[in-house]
Design an enzyme around this catalytic site. Structure first.
Site, PDB file in Angstrom:
ATOM      1  N   GLU A  38       0.961  -1.270  -0.052  1.00  0.00           N
ATOM      2  CA  GLU A  38       0.078   0.006   0.102  1.00  0.00           C
ATOM      3  C   GLU A  38       0.893   1.340  -0.027  1.00  0.00           C
ATOM      4  OE1 GLU A  38      -3.538   1.721   2.919  1.00  0.00           O
ATOM      5  OE2 GLU A  38      -2.119   0.260   3.543  1.00  0.00           O
ATOM      6  N   LYS A 107      -9.382   3.033  -2.231  1.00  0.00           N
ATOM      7  CA  LYS A 107      -9.681   2.121  -0.747  1.00  0.00           C
ATOM      8  C   LYS A 107     -11.049   2.832  -0.285  1.00  0.00           C
ATOM      9  CE  LYS A 107      -7.279   1.365   3.655  1.00  0.00           C
ATOM     10  NZ  LYS A 107      -6.076   1.665   4.402  1.00  0.00           N
ATOM     11  N   CYS A 140      -5.344  -3.147   2.394  1.00  0.00           N
ATOM     12  CA  CYS A 140      -5.238  -3.293   3.863  1.00  0.00           C
ATOM     13  C   CYS A 140      -6.593  -3.521   4.684  1.00  0.00           C
ATOM     14  CB  CYS A 140      -4.472  -1.931   4.046  1.00  0.00           C
ATOM     15  SG  CYS A 140      -3.570  -1.947   5.865  1.00  0.00           S
TER      16      CYS A 140
END
Length: 263
Positions: A38, A107, A140
């Site tokens: 990430e 995200k 994540c």
């Protein structure tokens, strides 16, 4: 095919050096699919929105070096970057190959101080058909939401690529990191391969789990899944046909047995 997770230490604010490190990692991975962490191009622990903005780039600019590196290595690359779209910053990820960008994703679930810098995405993570199989993508904290991995599996994902930066929040001695345990459970619950590339290297007082993991549909690790503070390259062969078989007993199937009439 071979899948590789590259655990590396991006340096906050060092955009060009980080891009060089990603390109070098792709070249040495020698795999069909390479996953990097990430925010691999920017570092993570920003002090201000202005600092984050200084290392964010439009997706086309940020991903062009990855496309070139993927072409040179003959592979597919998945990883995370700080995306600038107009005046808005996103914690984004992409899947690329020699032909260009196959998927871009912003995200959905921002962790803690990420909310000070980034705007959350508003679209479900993608699944793309590639020459090696159907690849899903999330970032994540996303993987800690069961709906994400299950949704990707329902859309046909066989391998889910997960660029991640897992902060080390401690654990009892001898235990696996909880972040890795959750990823193992997610792989098992939906019978998919998961390739999670974590970062390492202390950054502004933050230590990282260093829990890069390549997980089978059983949930058990093919490589990694033990915390390491050092850079590492995890690589293992996978047969994505295993992820197309959702049976776990003679009479049970993890997708077909869902009670969608009830929940």
């Amino acid at each position: 095919m071979e899948v590789a997770c590259v655990q590396m230490a991006p340096v906050v604010g060092a955009y060009e050096a980080n891009q060089d490190a990603v390109r070098e990692a792709i070249a040495r991975a020698q795999a069909d699919v390479v996953v990097v962490p990430e925010l691999a191009t920017s570092g993570y622990v920003f002090e201000s929105p202005e600092e984050a903005r200084a290392v964010a780039r439009p997706a086309t600019e940020a991903l062009a070096p990855w496309v070139d590196a993927a072409a040179a290595a003959g592979c597919i690359v998945a990883g995370g970057f700080a995306e600038l779209d107009g005046d808005v910053l996103y914690n984004s990820a992409a899947i690329v190959n020699a032909s260009g960008v196959l998927a871009r994703y912003r995200k959905l679930h921002l962790w803690d101080r990420e909310k000070l810098f980034f705007t959350p995405g508003d679209a479900f993570p993608p699944v793309v058909e590639t020459a090696v199989g159907r690849l899903g993508l999330c970032v994540c904290f996303d993987i800690e939401f069961p709906e994400v991995v299950r949704g990707l599996a329902l859309r046909g994902a066989e391998l889910i690529c997960v660029p991640t930066n897992w902060p080390d929040e401690g654990r009892p001695e001898g235990e696996r990191p909880m972040e890795v345990v959750r990823a193992m459970a997610a792989a098992s619950s939906s019978r998919v391969f998961i390739a999670a590339a974590d970062r390492c290297g202390r950054e502004r007082g933050v230590d990282w789990v260093g829990g890069s993991s390549l997980l089978a549909p059983s949930g058990f690790p093919l490589a990694g899944a033990r915390a390491s503070a050092e850079p590492q390259l995890l690589r293992a062969p996978v047969d994505l046909a295993e992820a197309r078989d959702k049976r776990i007993s003679e009479r049970n199937d993890v997708l077909a047995d869902r009670r969608v009439d009830v929940y």
